[in-house]
Motif scaffolding. Structure first.
Motif, PDB file in Angstrom:
ATOM      1  N   PRO A  86      47.021  45.529  36.842  1.00 30.28           N
ATOM      2  CA  PRO A  86      45.698  45.168  37.354  1.00 30.28           C
ATOM      3  C   PRO A  86      44.665  44.840  36.276  1.00 30.28           C
ATOM      4  CG  PRO A  86      46.106  47.512  37.638  1.00 30.28           C
ATOM      5  CD  PRO A  86      47.382  46.911  37.136  1.00 30.28           C
ATOM      6  N   SER A  87      44.994  45.050  35.017  1.00 24.40           N
ATOM      7  CA  SER A  87      44.068  44.682  33.947  1.00 24.40           C
ATOM      8  C   SER A  87      44.506  43.404  33.227  1.00 24.40           C
ATOM      9  CB  SER A  87      43.950  45.825  32.937  1.00 24.40           C
ATOM     10  OG  SER A  87      45.208  46.075  32.344  1.00 24.40           O
ATOM     11  N   ASN A  88      45.610  42.813  33.660  1.00 25.87           N
ATOM     12  CA  ASN A  88      46.119  41.589  33.043  1.00 25.87           C
ATOM     13  C   ASN A  88      45.205  40.415  33.406  1.00 25.87           C
ATOM     14  OD1 ASN A  88      47.687  39.018  33.003  1.00 25.87           O
ATOM     15  ND2 ASN A  88      49.304  40.353  32.229  1.00 25.87           N
ATOM     16  N   PRO A  89      44.671  39.681  32.432  1.00 31.72           N
ATOM     17  CA  PRO A  89      43.747  38.576  32.724  1.00 31.72           C
ATOM     18  C   PRO A  89      44.367  37.478  33.593  1.00 31.72           C
ATOM     19  CG  PRO A  89      43.782  39.059  30.369  1.00 31.72           C
ATOM     20  CD  PRO A  89      44.838  39.892  30.992  1.00 31.72           C
ATOM     21  N   ASP A  90      45.650  37.168  33.386  1.00 34.92           N
ATOM     22  CA  ASP A  90      46.311  36.144  34.209  1.00 34.92           C
ATOM     23  C   ASP A  90      46.410  36.606  35.658  1.00 34.92           C
ATOM     24  OD1 ASP A  90      46.653  34.498  32.001  1.00 34.92           O
ATOM     25  OD2 ASP A  90      48.666  35.270  31.573  1.00 34.92           O
ATOM     26  N   VAL A  95      44.551  36.474  41.390  1.00 32.56           N
ATOM     27  CA  VAL A  95      43.968  37.159  42.547  1.00 32.56           C
ATOM     28  C   VAL A  95      42.615  36.535  42.897  1.00 32.56           C
ATOM     29  CG1 VAL A  95      43.037  39.348  43.401  1.00 32.56           C
ATOM     30  CG2 VAL A  95      45.229  39.305  42.200  1.00 32.56           C
ATOM     31  N   GLN A  96      41.795  36.234  41.900  1.00 31.39           N
ATOM     32  CA  GLN A  96      40.487  35.624  42.168  1.00 31.39           C
ATOM     33  C   GLN A  96      40.651  34.252  42.811  1.00 31.39           C
ATOM     34  OE1 GLN A  96      37.411  37.170  41.874  1.00 31.39           O
ATOM     35  NE2 GLN A  96      36.855  35.400  43.111  1.00 31.39           N
ATOM     36  N   ALA A  97      41.638  33.484  42.371  1.00 29.47           N
ATOM     37  CA  ALA A  97      41.901  32.174  42.983  1.00 29.47           C
ATOM     38  C   ALA A  97      42.312  32.342  44.447  1.00 29.47           C
ATOM     39  CB  ALA A  97      42.989  31.441  42.205  1.00 29.47           C
ATOM     40  N   ARG A  98      43.115  33.358  44.737  1.00 32.95           N
ATOM     41  CA  ARG A  98      43.513  33.618  46.125  1.00 32.95           C
ATOM     42  C   ARG A  98      42.307  34.034  46.966  1.00 32.95           C
ATOM     43  NH1 ARG A  98      48.721  37.174  44.363  1.00 32.95           N
ATOM     44  NH2 ARG A  98      50.158  35.461  43.915  1.00 32.95           N
ATOM     45  N   ILE A  99      41.426  34.845  46.386  1.00 36.58           N
ATOM     46  CA  ILE A  99      40.210  35.258  47.098  1.00 36.58           C
ATOM     47  C   ILE A  99      39.342  34.040  47.389  1.00 36.58           C
ATOM     48  CG2 ILE A  99      38.021  36.512  46.842  1.00 36.58           C
ATOM     49  CD1 ILE A  99      39.628  38.656  45.256  1.00 36.58           C
ATOM     50  N   ASP A 100      39.143  33.190  46.396  1.00 33.56           N
ATOM     51  CA  ASP A 100      38.317  31.999  46.570  1.00 33.56           C
ATOM     52  C   ASP A 100      38.888  31.087  47.655  1.00 33.56           C
ATOM     53  OD1 ASP A 100      36.694  32.976  44.541  1.00 33.56           O
ATOM     54  OD2 ASP A 100      37.573  31.677  42.986  1.00 33.56           O
ATOM     55  N   ASN A 106      38.109  30.727  55.420  1.00 36.46           N
ATOM     56  CA  ASN A 106      37.614  31.707  56.395  1.00 36.46           C
ATOM     57  C   ASN A 106      36.122  31.940  56.186  1.00 36.46           C
ATOM     58  OD1 ASN A 106      40.233  32.960  57.720  1.00 36.46           O
ATOM     59  ND2 ASN A 106      40.653  32.649  55.551  1.00 36.46           N
ATOM     60  N   PRO A 107      35.292  30.940  56.512  1.00 35.09           N
ATOM     61  CA  PRO A 107      33.852  31.101  56.300  1.00 35.09           C
ATOM     62  C   PRO A 107      33.310  32.251  57.157  1.00 35.09           C
ATOM     63  CG  PRO A 107      34.324  29.077  57.520  1.00 35.09           C
ATOM     64  CD  PRO A 107      35.633  29.673  57.120  1.00 35.09           C
ATOM     65  N   GLY A 108      32.318  32.919  56.625  1.00 32.38           N
ATOM     66  CA  GLY A 108      31.728  34.044  57.342  1.00 32.38           C
ATOM     67  C   GLY A 108      32.339  35.379  56.966  1.00 32.38           C
ATOM     68  N   ILE A 109      33.446  35.353  56.234  1.00 36.39           N
ATOM     69  CA  ILE A 109      34.087  36.586  55.769  1.00 36.39           C
ATOM     70  C   ILE A 109      33.538  36.893  54.374  1.00 36.39           C
ATOM     71  CG2 ILE A 109      36.280  37.696  55.186  1.00 36.39           C
ATOM     72  CD1 ILE A 109      36.063  37.048  58.150  1.00 36.39           C
ATOM     73  N   LEU A 110      33.214  38.131  54.148  1.00 39.24           N
ATOM     74  CA  LEU A 110      32.752  38.553  52.831  1.00 39.24           C
ATOM     75  C   LEU A 110      33.941  39.002  51.982  1.00 39.24           C
ATOM     76  CD1 LEU A 110      29.665  40.669  53.923  1.00 39.24           C
ATOM     77  CD2 LEU A 110      29.685  38.306  53.111  1.00 39.24           C
ATOM     78  N   LYS A 111      33.804  38.865  50.679  1.00 42.73           N
ATOM     79  CA  LYS A 111      34.875  39.248  49.754  1.00 42.73           C
ATOM     80  C   LYS A 111      35.332  40.683  49.991  1.00 42.73           C
ATOM     81  CE  LYS A 111      35.865  39.621  44.816  1.00 42.73           C
ATOM     82  NZ  LYS A 111      35.362  39.392  43.450  1.00 42.73           N
ATOM     83  N   ALA A 112      34.393  41.573  50.238  1.00 38.55           N
ATOM     84  CA  ALA A 112      34.718  42.996  50.439  1.00 38.55           C
ATOM     85  C   ALA A 112      35.510  43.239  51.725  1.00 38.55           C
ATOM     86  CB  ALA A 112      33.442  43.823  50.454  1.00 38.55           C
ATOM     87  N   GLN A 113      35.476  42.290  52.657  1.00 39.21           N
ATOM     88  CA  GLN A 113      36.186  42.454  53.930  1.00 39.21           C
ATOM     89  C   GLN A 113      37.648  42.019  53.853  1.00 39.21           C
ATOM     90  OE1 GLN A 113      33.346  39.959  56.121  1.00 39.21           O
ATOM     91  NE2 GLN A 113      32.948  41.731  57.429  1.00 39.21           N
ATOM     92  N   ILE A 114      38.039  41.319  52.806  1.00 36.94           N
ATOM     93  CA  ILE A 114      39.401  40.784  52.711  1.00 36.94           C
ATOM     94  C   ILE A 114      40.377  41.930  52.432  1.00 36.94           C
ATOM     95  CG2 ILE A 114      40.946  39.200  51.512  1.00 36.94           C
ATOM     96  CD1 ILE A 114      38.456  37.622  50.651  1.00 36.94           C
ATOM     97  N   PRO A 115      41.358  42.137  53.316  1.00 35.09           N
ATOM     98  CA  PRO A 115      42.377  43.157  53.023  1.00 35.09           C
ATOM     99  C   PRO A 115      43.154  42.766  51.760  1.00 35.09           C
ATOM    100  CG  PRO A 115      42.429  42.545  55.335  1.00 35.09           C
ATOM    101  CD  PRO A 115      41.531  41.562  54.648  1.00 35.09           C
ATOM    102  N   SER A 116      43.418  43.730  50.921  1.00 37.82           N
ATOM    103  CA  SER A 116      44.046  43.443  49.624  1.00 37.82           C
ATOM    104  C   SER A 116      45.396  42.761  49.757  1.00 37.82           C
ATOM    105  CB  SER A 116      44.182  44.728  48.806  1.00 37.82           C
ATOM    106  OG  SER A 116      45.026  45.645  49.464  1.00 37.82           O
TER     107      SER A 116
END
Length: 187
Positions: A86-90, A95-100, A106-116
């Protein structure tokens, strides 16, 4: 010395027969009672096999529910995790690309609401299941894409939700392939 060698050879032969012959036959016999008779549970639509219930698949269109990402592109011959911590920059960039991507679709969903599990790959890279929460957060997108009432899609998710094994072991889960097949049958 000779007596110890004879005992060792006998023990080796007994274990060879037990572990290389008897044990595999017992496991194969027990597998005959599993769904798919030990060959995996296939999902068929109109007589055509569309996939296996125990192997995840990529669903990228907005009109389908999406499962867990795969570190091996859902290749069952090469089951593996990414092996990045989880500390690996790649890993963090991935993960950030998947979140974006998830937030764009899924507009209207907040980042904190996304199940991991929707942005991190499983240890095998082939996990076919997601939590009911991960399915429910996608209901709005799928319903809009298919011009279906949101409550009908939500009811389908609830119907496809499997409880813990024997009501005790593991969390509730939703098989993404089975859910998407049932979704196609709604039309």
């Amino acid at each position: 010395m000779k007596s110890h060698l004879i005992i060792a050879i006998r023990l080796t032969l007994v274990m060879l027969v037990l572990l290389a012959v008897v044990y595999p036959l017992v496991v194969a016999g027990i597998a005959r009672f599993a769904p798919g008779e030990g060959k995996g549970e296939t999902i068929t639509v109109n007589g055509n096999v569309v996939g296996y219930a125990n192997i995840g698949q990529a669903f990228t269109r907005d009109d389908y529910f999406q499962g867990r990402p795969s570190a091996v592109d859902y290749n069952a011959a090469g089951s593996a995790g990414s092996n990045k911590g989880p500390s690996n920059p790649d890993y963090l960039k991935t993960v950030q690309a998947r979140i974006d991507t998830f937030l764009v679709h899924n507009p209207g969903i907040l980042k904190a609401q996304i199940p991991s599990e929707l942005v991190t790959a499983s240890g095998s890279g082939l996990d076919p299941d997601i939590s009911p929460e991960a399915a429910l957060i996608q209901v709005n997108r799928v319903a809009k894409s298919r011009n279906l009432p949101e409550n009908a899609v939500k009811a389908l998710v609830e119907k496809q939700t499997e409880g813990p094994l024997w009501g005790l072991f593991g969390p509730s889960k939703v098989n993404v392939l089975k859910l998407n097949v049932a979704l196609d049958a709604l039309k």
